[in-house]
Design a protein around this motif. Sequence first.
Motif, PDB file in Angstrom:
ATOM      1  N   UNK A  54      -1.476   2.691  -9.479  1.00 31.25           N
ATOM      2  CA  UNK A  54      -1.179   1.121 -10.000  1.00 31.25           C
ATOM      3  C   UNK A  54      -1.769   0.519  -9.008  1.00 31.25           C
ATOM      4  N   UNK A  55      -2.754  -0.543  -9.141  1.00 29.06           N
ATOM      5  CA  UNK A  55      -3.516  -1.346  -8.308  1.00 29.06           C
ATOM      6  C   UNK A  55      -4.697  -0.491  -7.613  1.00 29.06           C
ATOM      7  N   UNK A  56      -4.954  -0.906  -6.512  1.00 27.18           N
ATOM      8  CA  UNK A  56      -6.138  -0.232  -5.835  1.00 27.18           C
ATOM      9  C   UNK A  56      -5.706   0.785  -4.674  1.00 27.18           C
ATOM     10  N   UNK A  57      -6.682   1.829  -4.418  1.00 32.63           N
ATOM     11  CA  UNK A  57      -6.478   2.585  -2.994  1.00 32.63           C
ATOM     12  C   UNK A  57      -7.732   2.059  -2.306  1.00 32.63           C
ATOM     13  N   UNK A  58      -7.412   1.918  -0.793  1.00 32.66           N
ATOM     14  CA  UNK A  58      -8.545   1.641  -0.035  1.00 32.66           C
ATOM     15  C   UNK A  58      -9.883   2.479  -0.176  1.00 32.66           C
ATOM     16  N   UNK A  59     -11.132   1.621  -0.357  1.00 33.92           N
ATOM     17  CA  UNK A  59     -12.228   2.021  -0.705  1.00 33.92           C
ATOM     18  C   UNK A  59     -12.187   2.909  -2.102  1.00 33.92           C
ATOM     19  N   UNK A  67     -10.065  15.965   1.304  1.00 39.06           N
ATOM     20  CA  UNK A  67     -11.404  15.605   0.405  1.00 39.06           C
ATOM     21  C   UNK A  67     -11.175  14.417  -0.227  1.00 39.06           C
ATOM     22  N   UNK A  68     -12.156  13.433  -0.421  1.00 39.89           N
ATOM     23  CA  UNK A  68     -12.231  12.202  -0.938  1.00 39.89           C
ATOM     24  C   UNK A  68     -12.755  12.332  -2.593  1.00 39.89           C
ATOM     25  N   UNK A  69     -11.896  11.618  -3.453  1.00 36.65           N
ATOM     26  CA  UNK A  69     -12.135  11.420  -4.678  1.00 36.65           C
ATOM     27  C   UNK A  69     -12.179  10.186  -5.085  1.00 36.65           C
ATOM     28  N   UNK A  70     -13.302   9.663  -6.055  1.00 38.61           N
ATOM     29  CA  UNK A  70     -13.261   8.355  -6.326  1.00 38.61           C
ATOM     30  C   UNK A  70     -12.158   8.021  -7.482  1.00 38.61           C
ATOM     31  N   UNK A  71     -11.594   6.726  -7.147  1.00 38.14           N
ATOM     32  CA  UNK A  71     -10.441   6.374  -8.016  1.00 38.14           C
ATOM     33  C   UNK A  71     -10.455   5.069  -8.152  1.00 38.14           C
ATOM     34  N   UNK A  72     -10.887   4.392  -9.235  1.00 42.71           N
ATOM     35  CA  UNK A  72     -10.986   2.856  -9.303  1.00 42.71           C
ATOM     36  C   UNK A  72      -9.522   2.215  -9.655  1.00 42.71           C
ATOM     37  N   UNK A  73      -9.564   0.935  -9.695  1.00 42.36           N
ATOM     38  CA  UNK A  73      -8.536   0.112  -9.794  1.00 42.36           C
ATOM     39  C   UNK A  73      -7.677   0.716 -11.017  1.00 42.36           C
TER      40      UNK A  73
END
Length: 291
Positions: A54-59, A67-73
């Motif tokens: 819900x909402x955003x994650x930083x960056x 590990x980073x994973x792209x997760x948009x708003x």
Amino acid sequence: MPDDTHRFGDDRLTATVRAEGAELQSLRDAGGGEWLWQAGPEWPRHAPILFPIVGRLPGDTLRHAGQPHRMTQHGFARDSRFTWLWRDGAGCALRLEDNDATRAAYPFAFALDVEWAVAGGALSCTATVLNPGDGPLPFLIGGHPAFSWPLPGAASAEGHHLTFAGIGALAARRLTGGLLDASEYISLRDGTLPLNQSLFEKDAIVLPDFPARKLRYAAPGAALEMQWDGYSDFGLWSKPGASFLCLEPWCGTAAPLGWDGEFMNRPGATVLAPGQSRRFSWQVRPERSPD
């Protein structure tokens, strides 16, 4: 019947849901009044399902096991095609399961079932999250339905208000760059908040750990009763100049400003053990009548 949409209801209320996002598209009363925002240019959605955030994650980055994973708003469910589980004259159910695309952004096994139903002139939405994997499943989930402002039967956008029985003030948080930031108190009179566009000049009103489980959205000539279960938080949002009001039961909120950790430790996340499930529901009952 087109495969991507399903229409159902009773003699008082008719709803339409589509497979894309398991999203409600329309909610009409017997007089033909449309209670749901019709995805105008100001905001091209109706009632998205928010999952697994819900909402955003930083960056816009979900971190898991370093590990980073792209997760948009608001996550990917709102833009994913669900599979129909069943459809009949009173409702429908749809499912989204993990696949190669979801695991690239969200490396967890899951199933998300969304059931819509109309009965007795009320619409209900029930979301069930299941963990079919062999490890813990962290997630956030929320509803984001946008209702007409003005309501059908109301003369204008003036005079609309929300009433939260037994609550004297809203302990709200505001957003900066989509992340949870400053606190503010919004006073109520007899539990009532008069609505105007200026309330949303600083984006959404976020209500973490909100004690209410029902509200009344009303104006002279029309009212909508909403209640929810399983959700711990709530959001209110409109875009200044647009003719909608979003009433959003959530379990979790945007990440706090300054937090940037592992998603498993995300503030407000629900974590299911293997084999567990969790159910969340909301219901609305529209009425055209004097307030």
